[in-house]
Design a protein around this motif. Structure first.
Motif, PDB file in Angstrom:
ATOM      1  N   PRO A 220       0.807  -1.218   0.000  1.00 46.91           N
ATOM      2  CA  PRO A 220       0.000   0.000   0.000  1.00 46.91           C
ATOM      3  C   PRO A 220       0.846   1.276   0.000  1.00 46.91           C
ATOM      4  CG  PRO A 220       0.075  -0.937   2.202  1.00 46.91           C
ATOM      5  CD  PRO A 220       0.819  -1.878   1.309  1.00 46.91           C
ATOM      6  N   LEU A 221       0.215   2.341  -0.500  1.00 44.44           N
ATOM      7  CA  LEU A 221       0.846   3.645  -0.568  1.00 44.44           C
ATOM      8  C   LEU A 221       0.067   4.587   0.333  1.00 44.44           C
ATOM      9  CD1 LEU A 221       2.993   5.299  -2.124  1.00 44.44           C
ATOM     10  CD2 LEU A 221       1.274   5.700  -3.890  1.00 44.44           C
ATOM     11  N   SER A 222       0.784   5.298   1.195  1.00 40.65           N
ATOM     12  CA  SER A 222       0.137   6.198   2.137  1.00 40.65           C
ATOM     13  C   SER A 222       0.797   7.567   2.011  1.00 40.65           C
ATOM     14  CB  SER A 222       0.303   5.641   3.557  1.00 40.65           C
ATOM     15  OG  SER A 222      -0.441   6.383   4.466  1.00 40.65           O
ATOM     16  N   VAL A 223      -0.012   8.616   1.762  1.00 42.96           N
ATOM     17  CA  VAL A 223       0.533   9.953   1.558  1.00 42.96           C
ATOM     18  C   VAL A 223      -0.276  10.959   2.353  1.00 42.96           C
ATOM     19  CG1 VAL A 223       1.324   9.371  -0.777  1.00 42.96           C
ATOM     20  CG2 VAL A 223      -0.901  10.477  -0.460  1.00 42.96           C
ATOM     21  N   PRO A 224       0.311  12.117   2.694  1.00 40.71           N
ATOM     22  CA  PRO A 224      -0.474  13.153   3.371  1.00 40.71           C
ATOM     23  C   PRO A 224      -1.339  13.909   2.366  1.00 40.71           C
ATOM     24  CG  PRO A 224       1.782  13.889   3.080  1.00 40.71           C
ATOM     25  CD  PRO A 224       1.733  12.472   2.588  1.00 40.71           C
ATOM     26  N   GLU A 225      -2.414  14.458   2.851  1.00 41.48           N
ATOM     27  CA  GLU A 225      -3.312  15.253   2.010  1.00 41.48           C
ATOM     28  C   GLU A 225      -2.532  16.373   1.332  1.00 41.48           C
ATOM     29  OE1 GLU A 225      -6.655  16.672   4.188  1.00 41.48           O
ATOM     30  OE2 GLU A 225      -7.495  17.820   2.509  1.00 41.48           O
ATOM     31  N   GLY A 226      -2.808  16.598   0.054  1.00 40.89           N
ATOM     32  CA  GLY A 226      -2.130  17.647  -0.693  1.00 40.89           C
ATOM     33  C   GLY A 226      -0.909  17.172  -1.457  1.00 40.89           C
ATOM     34  N   ALA A 227      -0.455  15.957  -1.187  1.00 43.60           N
ATOM     35  CA  ALA A 227       0.738  15.430  -1.862  1.00 43.60           C
ATOM     36  C   ALA A 227       0.434  15.100  -3.319  1.00 43.60           C
ATOM     37  CB  ALA A 227       1.255  14.194  -1.134  1.00 43.60           C
ATOM     38  N   ILE A 228       1.489  15.027  -4.113  1.00 43.93           N
ATOM     39  CA  ILE A 228       1.375  14.511  -5.481  1.00 43.93           C
ATOM     40  C   ILE A 228       1.628  13.008  -5.419  1.00 43.93           C
ATOM     41  CG2 ILE A 228       2.361  14.523  -7.805  1.00 43.93           C
ATOM     42  CD1 ILE A 228       3.146  17.439  -7.345  1.00 43.93           C
ATOM     43  N   VAL A 229       0.710  12.263  -6.011  1.00 46.29           N
ATOM     44  CA  VAL A 229       0.810  10.809  -5.998  1.00 46.29           C
ATOM     45  C   VAL A 229       1.210  10.335  -7.390  1.00 46.29           C
ATOM     46  CG1 VAL A 229      -0.456   8.649  -5.685  1.00 46.29           C
ATOM     47  CG2 VAL A 229      -0.941  10.619  -4.206  1.00 46.29           C
ATOM     48  N   SER A 230       2.114   9.386  -7.425  1.00 44.24           N
ATOM     49  CA  SER A 230       2.530   8.780  -8.692  1.00 44.24           C
ATOM     50  C   SER A 230       2.266   7.283  -8.635  1.00 44.24           C
ATOM     51  CB  SER A 230       4.021   9.044  -8.921  1.00 44.24           C
ATOM     52  OG  SER A 230       4.495   8.328 -10.045  1.00 44.24           O
ATOM     53  N   LEU A 231       1.457   6.802  -9.539  1.00 45.62           N
ATOM     54  CA  LEU A 231       1.126   5.375  -9.615  1.00 45.62           C
ATOM     55  C   LEU A 231       1.635   4.862 -10.955  1.00 45.62           C
ATOM     56  CD1 LEU A 231      -2.539   5.846  -8.414  1.00 45.62           C
ATOM     57  CD2 LEU A 231      -0.696   4.897  -7.048  1.00 45.62           C
ATOM     58  N   ASN A 232       2.193   3.667 -10.946  1.00 49.33           N
ATOM     59  CA  ASN A 232       2.887   3.206 -12.149  1.00 49.33           C
ATOM     60  C   ASN A 232       2.593   1.758 -12.491  1.00 49.33           C
ATOM     61  OD1 ASN A 232       4.632   5.705 -12.213  1.00 49.33           O
ATOM     62  ND2 ASN A 232       5.267   4.857 -10.252  1.00 49.33           N
ATOM     63  N   CYS A 233       2.692   1.475 -13.776  1.00 45.84           N
ATOM     64  CA  CYS A 233       2.612   0.098 -14.278  1.00 45.84           C
ATOM     65  C   CYS A 233       3.643  -0.074 -15.384  1.00 45.84           C
ATOM     66  CB  CYS A 233       1.228  -0.215 -14.848  1.00 45.84           C
ATOM     67  SG  CYS A 233      -0.079  -0.340 -13.625  1.00 45.84           S
ATOM     68  N   THR A 234       4.145  -1.275 -15.496  1.00 42.64           N
ATOM     69  CA  THR A 234       4.980  -1.611 -16.649  1.00 42.64           C
ATOM     70  C   THR A 234       4.264  -2.692 -17.439  1.00 42.64           C
ATOM     71  OG1 THR A 234       6.192  -3.244 -15.347  1.00 42.64           O
ATOM     72  CG2 THR A 234       7.134  -1.045 -15.488  1.00 42.64           C
ATOM     73  N   TYR A 235       4.535  -2.733 -18.717  1.00 43.89           N
ATOM     74  CA  TYR A 235       3.901  -3.753 -19.546  1.00 43.89           C
ATOM     75  C   TYR A 235       4.930  -4.402 -20.451  1.00 43.89           C
ATOM     76  CZ  TYR A 235       3.662   0.049 -23.044  1.00 43.89           C
ATOM     77  OH  TYR A 235       3.953   1.070 -23.914  1.00 43.89           O
ATOM     78  N   SER A 236       4.551  -5.545 -21.004  1.00 46.62           N
ATOM     79  CA  SER A 236       5.548  -6.399 -21.645  1.00 46.62           C
ATOM     80  C   SER A 236       5.648  -6.223 -23.154  1.00 46.62           C
ATOM     81  CB  SER A 236       5.226  -7.867 -21.338  1.00 46.62           C
ATOM     82  OG  SER A 236       3.936  -8.193 -21.831  1.00 46.62           O
ATOM     83  N   ASN A 237       4.568  -5.819 -23.797  1.00 46.68           N
ATOM     84  CA  ASN A 237       4.519  -5.856 -25.256  1.00 46.68           C
ATOM     85  C   ASN A 237       4.440  -4.451 -25.827  1.00 46.68           C
ATOM     86  OD1 ASN A 237       3.854  -6.223 -27.976  1.00 46.68           O
ATOM     87  ND2 ASN A 237       2.665  -8.061 -27.549  1.00 46.68           N
ATOM     88  N   SER A 238       5.428  -4.101 -26.603  1.00 45.60           N
ATOM     89  CA  SER A 238       5.480  -2.751 -27.151  1.00 45.60           C
ATOM     90  C   SER A 238       4.340  -2.474 -28.129  1.00 45.60           C
ATOM     91  CB  SER A 238       6.825  -2.519 -27.846  1.00 45.60           C
ATOM     92  OG  SER A 238       7.027  -3.485 -28.854  1.00 45.60           O
ATOM     93  N   ALA A 239       3.609  -3.503 -28.544  1.00 44.13           N
ATOM     94  CA  ALA A 239       2.491  -3.297 -29.470  1.00 44.13           C
ATOM     95  C   ALA A 239       1.231  -2.812 -28.760  1.00 44.13           C
ATOM     96  CB  ALA A 239       2.199  -4.592 -30.224  1.00 44.13           C
ATOM     97  N   PHE A 240       1.205  -2.883 -27.426  1.00 49.44           N
ATOM     98  CA  PHE A 240       0.014  -2.433 -26.701  1.00 49.44           C
ATOM     99  C   PHE A 240      -0.217  -0.948 -26.962  1.00 49.44           C
ATOM    100  CE2 PHE A 240      -0.178  -6.436 -25.199  1.00 49.44           C
ATOM    101  CZ  PHE A 240       0.264  -6.748 -23.920  1.00 49.44           C
TER     102      PHE A 240
END
Lengths: 115, 109
Positions: B10-30
């Protein structure tokens, strides 16, 4: 309006029961989906209908039977389920399944408990 | 390798923060990328939809696709307690739909 409506919201059924889940959208979408979601897991695709034809069946057991009576409605018929089938069942729709307009909108789900 | 990988938090941040959520994927054709927000015991809500690469902004949310790195991101500015939810990335390609495992976010007042 981006609403997908699912009924019922909650369902408890015995292993010998037959029940149906219903899904409705009036956005003119031509692709409709059934997903199953277990707690703390992502949704798993079960079926896809595109233009009212079954396009994808992800090797789902035959105790789950989908039906698309028309372009706005999608049903999931349930029969002889097992307790491990208890989950949140989600319906979704998108303008198209292929092409650029494939972003899917989800309903709020039916929480199914099999006892 | 999975088609889509997402850090579950889990990710826990204070109010007002900038949140960064990320994913990686396997196929460059997506090419078709989505971000969903899911509150507990509710259906996923579509937040952002991006075709191919680049940035897309909607209010406090920005979706970014970096095809060279096969990396997709969702940024939330000025995070609010009401943003506390699970965020799922999703990719639709051909006749396949792939979801990330979801990142659980808590914004602390």
């Amino acid at each position: 309006d981006t609403e997908v409506t699912q009924t019922p919201k909650h369902l408890v059924m015995g292993m010998t029961n037959k029940k149906s889940l219903k899904c409705e959208q009036h956005m003119g979408h031509r692709a409709m989906y059934w997903y199953k979601q277990k707690a703390k897991k992502p949704p798993e695709l079960m079926f896809v209908y595109s233009y009212e034809k079954l396009s994808i069946n992800e090797s789902v057991p035959s105790r789950f039977s989908p039906e698309c009576p028309n372009s706005s409605l999608l049903n999931l018929h349930l029969h002889a389920l097992q307790p491990e089938d208890s989950a949140l069942y989600l319906c979704a729709s998108s303008q198209e399944f292929y092409g650029d307009r494939r972003q899917a909108f989800f309903g709020q789900g039916t929480r199914l408990t099999v006892v | 390798q999975k088609e889509v990988e997402q850090d579950p938090g889990p990710l826990s941040v204070p109010e007002g923060a900038i949140v960064s959520l990320n994913c990686t994927y396997s196929n460059s054709a997506f090419q078709y990328f989505m971000w969903y927000r899911q509150y507990s015991r509710k259906g996923p809500e579509l937040l952002m939809y991006t075709y191919s690469s680049g940035n897309k902004e909607d209010g406090r949310f920005t979706a970014q696709v970096d095809k060279s790195s096969k990396y997709i991101s969702l940024f939330i500015r000025d995070s609010q307690p009401s943003d506390s939810a699970t965020y799922l990335c999703a990719i639709h390609t051909g006749n396949q739909f792939y979801f990330g495992t979801g990142t659980s976010l808590t914004v602390i007042p």
